[in-house]
Design a protein around this motif. Structure first.
Motif, PDB file in Angstrom:
ATOM      1  N   LEU A  17     -40.892 -72.045  44.231  1.00  0.00           N
ATOM      2  CA  LEU A  17     -40.926 -70.916  45.142  1.00  0.00           C
ATOM      3  C   LEU A  17     -40.272 -69.710  44.481  1.00  0.00           C
ATOM      4  O   LEU A  17     -39.304 -69.844  43.730  1.00  0.00           O
ATOM      5  N   SER A  18     -40.803 -68.545  44.808  1.00  0.00           N
ATOM      6  CA  SER A  18     -40.234 -67.285  44.340  1.00  0.00           C
ATOM      7  C   SER A  18     -39.939 -66.391  45.533  1.00  0.00           C
ATOM      8  O   SER A  18     -40.637 -66.449  46.548  1.00  0.00           O
ATOM      9  N   CYS A  19     -38.944 -65.564  45.388  1.00  0.00           N
ATOM     10  CA  CYS A  19     -38.594 -64.592  46.420  1.00  0.00           C
ATOM     11  C   CYS A  19     -38.337 -63.262  45.722  1.00  0.00           C
ATOM     12  O   CYS A  19     -37.351 -63.127  44.981  1.00  0.00           O
ATOM     13  N   ALA A  20     -39.231 -62.316  45.946  1.00  0.00           N
ATOM     14  CA  ALA A  20     -39.104 -60.999  45.332  1.00  0.00           C
ATOM     15  C   ALA A  20     -38.391 -60.071  46.296  1.00  0.00           C
ATOM     16  O   ALA A  20     -38.754 -59.981  47.473  1.00  0.00           O
ATOM     17  N   ALA A  21     -37.391 -59.375  45.786  1.00  0.00           N
ATOM     18  CA  ALA A  21     -36.585 -58.485  46.619  1.00  0.00           C
ATOM     19  C   ALA A  21     -36.788 -57.027  46.221  1.00  0.00           C
ATOM     20  O   ALA A  21     -36.916 -56.709  45.046  1.00  0.00           O
ATOM     21  N   SER A  22     -36.815 -56.189  47.237  1.00  0.00           N
ATOM     22  CA  SER A  22     -36.871 -54.751  46.980  1.00  0.00           C
ATOM     23  C   SER A  22     -35.452 -54.208  46.983  1.00  0.00           C
ATOM     24  O   SER A  22     -34.522 -54.845  47.472  1.00  0.00           O
ATOM     25  N   GLY A  23     -35.269 -53.001  46.466  1.00  0.00           N
ATOM     26  CA  GLY A  23     -33.958 -52.378  46.521  1.00  0.00           C
ATOM     27  C   GLY A  23     -33.191 -52.511  45.230  1.00  0.00           C
ATOM     28  O   GLY A  23     -33.292 -53.510  44.521  1.00  0.00           O
ATOM     29  N   ARG A  24     -32.394 -51.504  44.935  1.00  0.00           N
ATOM     30  CA  ARG A  24     -31.653 -51.454  43.678  1.00  0.00           C
ATOM     31  C   ARG A  24     -30.361 -52.240  43.736  1.00  0.00           C
ATOM     32  O   ARG A  24     -29.681 -52.381  42.732  1.00  0.00           O
ATOM     33  N   THR A  25     -29.997 -52.759  44.915  1.00  0.00           N
ATOM     34  CA  THR A  25     -28.727 -53.466  45.051  1.00  0.00           C
ATOM     35  C   THR A  25     -28.886 -54.975  45.060  1.00  0.00           C
ATOM     36  O   THR A  25     -27.974 -55.695  45.433  1.00  0.00           O
ATOM     37  N   PHE A  26     -30.034 -55.472  44.630  1.00  0.00           N
ATOM     38  CA  PHE A  26     -30.291 -56.916  44.661  1.00  0.00           C
ATOM     39  C   PHE A  26     -29.188 -57.691  43.962  1.00  0.00           C
ATOM     40  O   PHE A  26     -28.754 -58.737  44.446  1.00  0.00           O
ATOM     41  N   SER A  27     -28.725 -57.196  42.843  1.00  0.00           N
ATOM     42  CA  SER A  27     -27.741 -57.936  42.055  1.00  0.00           C
ATOM     43  C   SER A  27     -26.385 -58.046  42.733  1.00  0.00           C
ATOM     44  O   SER A  27     -25.508 -58.767  42.252  1.00  0.00           O
ATOM     45  N   THR A  28     -26.186 -57.358  43.838  1.00  0.00           N
ATOM     46  CA  THR A  28     -24.913 -57.452  44.563  1.00  0.00           C
ATOM     47  C   THR A  28     -24.981 -58.462  45.710  1.00  0.00           C
ATOM     48  O   THR A  28     -23.988 -58.701  46.386  1.00  0.00           O
ATOM     49  N   TYR A  29     -26.147 -59.053  45.931  1.00  0.00           N
ATOM     50  CA  TYR A  29     -26.353 -59.953  47.053  1.00  0.00           C
ATOM     51  C   TYR A  29     -26.344 -61.414  46.603  1.00  0.00           C
ATOM     52  O   TYR A  29     -26.991 -61.769  45.615  1.00  0.00           O
ATOM     53  N   ALA A  30     -25.647 -62.238  47.350  1.00  0.00           N
ATOM     54  CA  ALA A  30     -25.847 -63.673  47.232  1.00  0.00           C
ATOM     55  C   ALA A  30     -27.164 -64.009  47.918  1.00  0.00           C
ATOM     56  O   ALA A  30     -27.533 -63.380  48.912  1.00  0.00           O
ATOM     57  N   MET A  31     -27.858 -64.988  47.382  1.00  0.00           N
ATOM     58  CA  MET A  31     -29.177 -65.351  47.897  1.00  0.00           C
ATOM     59  C   MET A  31     -29.200 -66.825  48.275  1.00  0.00           C
ATOM     60  O   MET A  31     -28.443 -67.636  47.738  1.00  0.00           O
ATOM     61  N   ALA A  32     -30.109 -67.151  49.171  1.00  0.00           N
ATOM     62  CA  ALA A  32     -30.205 -68.544  49.615  1.00  0.00           C
ATOM     63  C   ALA A  32     -31.617 -68.882  50.029  1.00  0.00           C
ATOM     64  O   ALA A  32     -32.435 -67.989  50.301  1.00  0.00           O
ATOM     65  N   TRP A  33     -31.888 -70.177  50.067  1.00  0.00           N
ATOM     66  CA  TRP A  33     -33.105 -70.713  50.642  1.00  0.00           C
ATOM     67  C   TRP A  33     -32.726 -71.585  51.836  1.00  0.00           C
ATOM     68  O   TRP A  33     -31.801 -72.406  51.747  1.00  0.00           O
ATOM     69  N   PHE A  34     -33.438 -71.384  52.919  1.00  0.00           N
ATOM     70  CA  PHE A  34     -33.344 -72.231  54.096  1.00  0.00           C
ATOM     71  C   PHE A  34     -34.742 -72.783  54.383  1.00  0.00           C
ATOM     72  O   PHE A  34     -35.726 -72.301  53.832  1.00  0.00           O
ATOM     73  N   ARG A  35     -34.812 -73.773  55.248  1.00  0.00           N
ATOM     74  CA  ARG A  35     -36.113 -74.298  55.655  1.00  0.00           C
ATOM     75  C   ARG A  35     -36.084 -74.689  57.116  1.00  0.00           C
ATOM     76  O   ARG A  35     -35.028 -74.978  57.675  1.00  0.00           O
ATOM     77  N   GLN A  36     -37.270 -74.684  57.710  1.00  0.00           N
ATOM     78  CA  GLN A  36     -37.386 -75.054  59.118  1.00  0.00           C
ATOM     79  C   GLN A  36     -38.649 -75.860  59.328  1.00  0.00           C
ATOM     80  O   GLN A  36     -39.764 -75.368  59.075  1.00  0.00           O
ATOM     81  N   ALA A  37     -38.470 -77.087  59.769  1.00  0.00           N
ATOM     82  CA  ALA A  37     -39.587 -77.963  60.094  1.00  0.00           C
ATOM     83  C   ALA A  37     -39.937 -77.807  61.570  1.00  0.00           C
ATOM     84  O   ALA A  37     -39.094 -77.382  62.364  1.00  0.00           O
ATOM     85  N   PRO A  38     -41.153 -78.134  61.969  1.00  0.00           N
ATOM     86  CA  PRO A  38     -41.554 -77.995  63.378  1.00  0.00           C
ATOM     87  C   PRO A  38     -40.614 -78.756  64.302  1.00  0.00           C
ATOM     88  O   PRO A  38     -40.303 -79.925  64.075  1.00  0.00           O
ATOM     89  N   GLY A  39     -40.153 -78.058  65.326  1.00  0.00           N
ATOM     90  CA  GLY A  39     -39.291 -78.691  66.313  1.00  0.00           C
ATOM     91  C   GLY A  39     -37.852 -78.874  65.891  1.00  0.00           C
ATOM     92  O   GLY A  39     -37.057 -79.463  66.617  1.00  0.00           O
ATOM     93  N   LYS A  40     -37.500 -78.372  64.708  1.00  0.00           N
ATOM     94  CA  LYS A  40     -36.140 -78.524  64.209  1.00  0.00           C
ATOM     95  C   LYS A  40     -35.499 -77.165  63.969  1.00  0.00           C
ATOM     96  O   LYS A  40     -36.176 -76.151  63.858  1.00  0.00           O
ATOM     97  N   GLU A  41     -34.184 -77.181  63.860  1.00  0.00           N
ATOM     98  CA  GLU A  41     -33.467 -75.940  63.568  1.00  0.00           C
ATOM     99  C   GLU A  41     -33.597 -75.587  62.087  1.00  0.00           C
ATOM    100  O   GLU A  41     -33.824 -76.454  61.242  1.00  0.00           O
ATOM    101  N   ARG A  42     -33.418 -74.313  61.804  1.00  0.00           N
ATOM    102  CA  ARG A  42     -33.425 -73.865  60.414  1.00  0.00           C
ATOM    103  C   ARG A  42     -32.195 -74.452  59.702  1.00  0.00           C
ATOM    104  O   ARG A  42     -31.093 -74.406  60.239  1.00  0.00           O
TER     105      ARG A  42
END
Length: 124
Positions: A20-45
């Motif tokens: 998976l890839s996640c492309a970010a806009s904005g010049r401040t990307f390098s100052t952000y911590a990033m994460a992946w979450f997931r959500q299955a049907p009927g379940k919480e993220r």
């Protein structure tokens, strides 16, 4: 402000891999911590993995540890999730998220910006 767009989802058989890839806009990307979450049907993220702004620190949910790898390229404003040895229980919509305050947090509410999600389906 940061805008996030995920890609790379799809259908795969158990034991297969996806990146998976996640492309970010904005010049401040390098100052952000990033994460992946997931959500299955009927379940919480739920938390999957996170990475610090520099890439030096990562965290993983126990369910994916040893199978998934999070990485980032600040020159390309992109964060990745390499998923190996996929299982049917990994089936979910995967979301990319960003925060600039809480580091490699694991709680949904600590992330300010979210992508629209990408579907991952693993068949047995």
């Amino acid at each position: 402000q940061v805008q996030l767009v995920e890609s790379g989802g799809g259908s795969v058989q158990a034991g297969g891999s996806l990146r998976l890839s996640c492309a970010a806009s904005g010049r401040t990307f390098s100052t952000y911590a990033m994460a992946w979450f997931r959500q299955a049907p009927g379940k919480e993220r739920e938390f999957v993995a996170s990475i610090s702004w520099s890439g030096d620190s990562t965290r993983y949910a126990d369910l994916v540890k040893g199978r998934f790898t999070i990485s980032r390229d600040n020159t390309q404003n992109t964060v990745y999730l390499q998923m190996n040895s996929l299982k049917p229980e990994d089936t979910a919509v995967y979301y990319c998220a960003a925060n600039n305050r809480w580091g490699t947090a694991v709680v949904v509410g600590t992330y300010r910006y979210w992508g629209q999600g990408t579907q991952v389906t693993v068949s047995s």
